[in-house]
Write an enzyme that holds these catalytic residues in place. Structure first.
Site, short mmCIF file in Angstrom:
data_model
loop_
_atom_site.label_atom_id
_atom_site.label_comp_id
_atom_site.label_asym_id
_atom_site.label_seq_id
_atom_site.Cartn_x
_atom_site.Cartn_y
_atom_site.Cartn_z
N GLN A 110 0.84 -1.20 0.00
CA GLN A 110 0.00 0.00 0.00
C GLN A 110 0.87 1.26 0.00
OE1 GLN A 110 -1.94 0.62 3.72
NE2 GLN A 110 -3.66 1.69 2.85
N SER A 113 1.08 6.45 2.60
CA SER A 113 1.76 7.43 3.47
C SER A 113 2.98 8.04 2.79
CB SER A 113 2.22 6.76 4.76
OG SER A 113 1.15 6.15 5.40
N GLU A 228 -9.28 -1.44 5.75
CA GLU A 228 -8.00 -1.65 6.43
C GLU A 228 -8.22 -1.79 7.95
OE1 GLU A 228 -5.20 1.58 5.94
OE2 GLU A 228 -3.56 0.33 6.65
N GLU A 361 -5.30 8.40 17.88
CA GLU A 361 -5.87 9.76 18.01
C GLU A 361 -6.84 10.04 16.87
OE1 GLU A 361 -2.67 9.06 18.14
OE2 GLU A 361 -1.97 9.68 20.11
C1 LIG Z 1 4.03 -0.86 11.44
C2 LIG Z 1 3.50 0.15 10.46
C3 LIG Z 1 3.17 -0.26 9.18
C4 LIG Z 1 2.70 0.68 8.26
N1 LIG Z 1 2.41 0.24 6.98
C5 LIG Z 1 2.01 1.15 6.05
C6 LIG Z 1 1.81 0.74 4.70
O1 LIG Z 1 1.96 -0.44 4.35
N2 LIG Z 1 1.44 1.66 3.79
C7 LIG Z 1 1.25 2.98 4.11
O2 LIG Z 1 0.88 3.74 3.24
N3 LIG Z 1 1.44 3.40 5.40
C8 LIG Z 1 1.83 2.52 6.36
N4 LIG Z 1 2.06 2.95 7.65
C9 LIG Z 1 1.96 4.38 7.95
C10 LIG Z 1 0.81 4.78 8.86
O3 LIG Z 1 -0.41 4.64 8.19
C11 LIG Z 1 1.09 6.23 9.31
O4 LIG Z 1 2.25 6.18 10.11
C12 LIG Z 1 -0.07 6.80 10.10
O5 LIG Z 1 -1.15 7.07 9.25
C13 LIG Z 1 0.33 8.09 10.85
O6 LIG Z 1 0.90 9.03 10.00
P1 LIG Z 1 2.27 9.75 10.37
O7 LIG Z 1 3.27 8.69 10.74
O8 LIG Z 1 2.62 10.67 9.23
O9 LIG Z 1 2.00 10.59 11.69
P2 LIG Z 1 1.39 12.07 11.78
O10 LIG Z 1 0.20 12.16 10.91
O11 LIG Z 1 2.48 13.05 11.59
O12 LIG Z 1 0.92 12.08 13.28
C14 LIG Z 1 1.81 12.30 14.39
C15 LIG Z 1 0.97 12.28 15.67
O13 LIG Z 1 0.02 13.37 15.67
C16 LIG Z 1 -1.30 12.87 15.85
N5 LIG Z 1 -2.26 13.66 15.06
C17 LIG Z 1 -2.13 14.02 13.76
N6 LIG Z 1 -3.22 14.71 13.35
C18 LIG Z 1 -4.07 14.75 14.42
C19 LIG Z 1 -5.37 15.28 14.64
N7 LIG Z 1 -6.02 15.94 13.67
N8 LIG Z 1 -5.94 15.12 15.87
C20 LIG Z 1 -5.29 14.46 16.86
N9 LIG Z 1 -4.05 13.93 16.72
C21 LIG Z 1 -3.46 14.06 15.52
C22 LIG Z 1 -1.24 11.44 15.34
O14 LIG Z 1 -2.27 10.65 15.86
C23 LIG Z 1 0.14 11.01 15.83
O15 LIG Z 1 0.10 10.61 17.18
C24 LIG Z 1 2.53 2.03 8.62
C25 LIG Z 1 2.87 2.44 9.92
C26 LIG Z 1 3.37 1.52 10.83
C27 LIG Z 1 3.72 1.99 12.21
#
Ligand SMILES: Cc1cc2nc3c(=O)[nH]c(=O)nc-3n(C[C@H](O)[C@H](O)[C@H](O)COP(=O)(O)OP(=O)(O)OC[C@H]3O[C@@H](n4cnc5c(N)ncnc54)[C@H](O)[C@@H]3O)c2cc1C
Length: 391
Positions: A110, A113, A228, A361
């Site tokens: 996928q 991100s 998902e 969150e």
């Molecule tokens: C083990 C693992 C496997 C993954 N596999 C995939 C994959 O196969 N394909 C893929 O595309 N992605 C994948 N991901 C990515 C995952 O979907 C993202 O890490 C996730 O959506 C969070 O995005 P970010 O890391 O950019 O954090 P951010 O969006 O930067 O968030 C940082 C923090 O701020 C909080 N936050 C952000 N906005 C808000 C809001 N509006 N209100 C309250 N809190 C908020 C978040 O909850 C988090 O705690 C994977 C992640 C992990 C850990």
């Protein structure tokens, strides 16, 4: 007329009479798909019988002990790509992709991100520019689980920067073997590299790999994301099974480590595990009637909380032994192995449960807004063209 339980049981028995489970595994799985016993709620000709989704349980019971799918490696294909292709794909796309996806001949990942677009996925910047019958894709994705062994990916890219962020996206199937796709490992807290960075440089994708209309990518992605959450949090477990079963086993086998406080915590988590399991059963029943809704977010949230609490309790219960870790080598794993590895691995890997597939969150926000009807977060960028957003 829709098939009932008896008719599905008869189909499974007829299939078994004609196909030897001890023969070639792949041939057996292909034949099972062709017999409509892959996912019974899919249409005939696409691995299903057009039957009610809950009748899948009947098939699983009848075909127990026969060659099975590798669910760890196939999660993204089965849980996310397949329902999206079924809903938005053309007939050709459904025919081309669903069978090898189900049999595991082709693994999926996928590409959603990005370094600057995770929770706020709609801000993503990977571009797809049309060139005749093809699209040229440039950008970077991150945290792509399983990209290193995937044949195909589901990809969301920006095709129009002049409209607000949700409206300028288009959804594609990305050929992971196309020139310009580069997969680089990312080492995780567990030591291994289950996910990756993926760099897309001038990747050419035929327009026949587009899923849904140009500019409709956000709507298509919603189908993927809702599925998902169910795929991650809603897998069927038996009573007292799953991670709670492992922790209970530790409790039973190590009486010298018991304290009153740990006993209380174990009991509370056992009850929570049972409630979560039953909620999952109800969710899967609701799914029979249509698309997963916001309830899937509740399910995934509960699953993540519970898995983290249980894996933490298991480590604590074991005292000093809980600090032992099995394998720090930097290796490319194929699957998330909650049950084949030790408590230290489970404890570390469970940390990702509250991030992957939408952070806890964000899921709380969805529940607040769409289930409880609380006021939504202010969205000041809703009507601003993507190109004018501060980045
Ligand atoms: C083990 C693992 C496997 C993954 N596999 C995939 C994959 O196969 N394909 C893929 O595309 N992605 C994948 N991901 C990515 C995952 O979907 C993202 O890490 C996730 O959506 C969070 O995005 P970010 O890391 O950019 O954090 P951010 O969006 O930067 O968030 C940082 C923090 O701020 C909080 N936050 C952000 N906005 C808000 C809001 N509006 N209100 C309250 N809190 C908020 C978040 O909850 C988090 O705690 C994977 C992640 C992990 C850990």
């Amino acid at each position: 007329m829709a098939l009932d339980e008896k008719a599905v049981r008869e189909r499974a028995a007829a299939f078994l009479a004609g196909h030897d489970p001890a023969g070639d595994r792949l041939e057996f799985l292909r034949a099972r798909f062709d017999a409509g016993l892959a996912w019974v709620h899919f249409p005939e000709g696409l691995g299903g019988l057009g039957a009610a989704r809950e009748l899948q349980n009947v098939v699983e019971r009848e075909l127990e002990g026969t060659p099975q799918l590798d669910l760890g490696v196939q999660t993204i294909g089965l849980g996310m790509a397949a329902p999206t292709i079924l809903t938005f794909g053309t007939d050709e796309q459904r025919k081309r992709f669903l069978r090898p996806l189900w049999t595991g001949e082709e693994i999926w990942c996928q590409l959603f991100s990005e370094p600057g677009a995770g929770s706020d996925l709609a801000t993503l910047g990977t571009r797809a520019v049309r060139d005749g019958d093809e699209w040229v894709v440039d950008g970077q994705k991150v945290w792509t689980s399983g990209a290193h062994h995937s044949r195909w990916a589901i990809l969301v890219a920006r095709t129009d920067a002049d409209v607000p962020k949700h409206r300028g996206l288009t959804y594609f199937v990305c050929d992971m073997h196309a020139p310009g796709v580069e997969v680089r490992p990312l080492r995780q807290i567990t030591g291994e590299a289950e996910f990756n960075e993926v760099f897309l440089t001038g990747v050419r994708l035929g327009d026949d790999l587009r899923l849904g209309e140009v500019g409709d990518g956000w709507r298509v992605a919603q189908t993927t994301l809702m599925n998902e959450r169910v795929a991650i949090g809603g897998a069927p477990v038996r009573r007292g099974g799953g991670v709670v079963g492992l922790v209970t086993e530790t409790w039973r086998s190590r009486p010298e480590l018991r304290t009153h406080d740990l006993h209380q915590r174990l009991l509370r988590l056992w009850v929570e595990a049972e409630v979560t399991r039953l909620a999952g059963t109800r969710l899967r029943e609701q799914l029979s009637a249509g698309q997963p809704g916001p309830e899937g977010s509740g399910m995934k949230l509960a699953f993540a909380d519970l898995n983290q609490a249980l894996s933490g309790l298991d480590v604590e219960l074991r005292g000093e032994d809980g600090l032992v870790y099995d394998d720090w080598t930097f290796r490319r794993s194929d699957t998330v192995d909650f049950f084949g590895r030790g408590p230290g691995y489970r404890y570390l890997r469970a940390k990702g449960n509250s991030i992957e597939g939408g952070t806890s969150e964000i899921l709380r926000n969805i529940i607040a807004e769409r289930v409880l009807g609380l006021p939504s977060e202010p969205r000041v960028d809703k009507d601003v063209p993507w190109k004018d957003l501060p980045r």
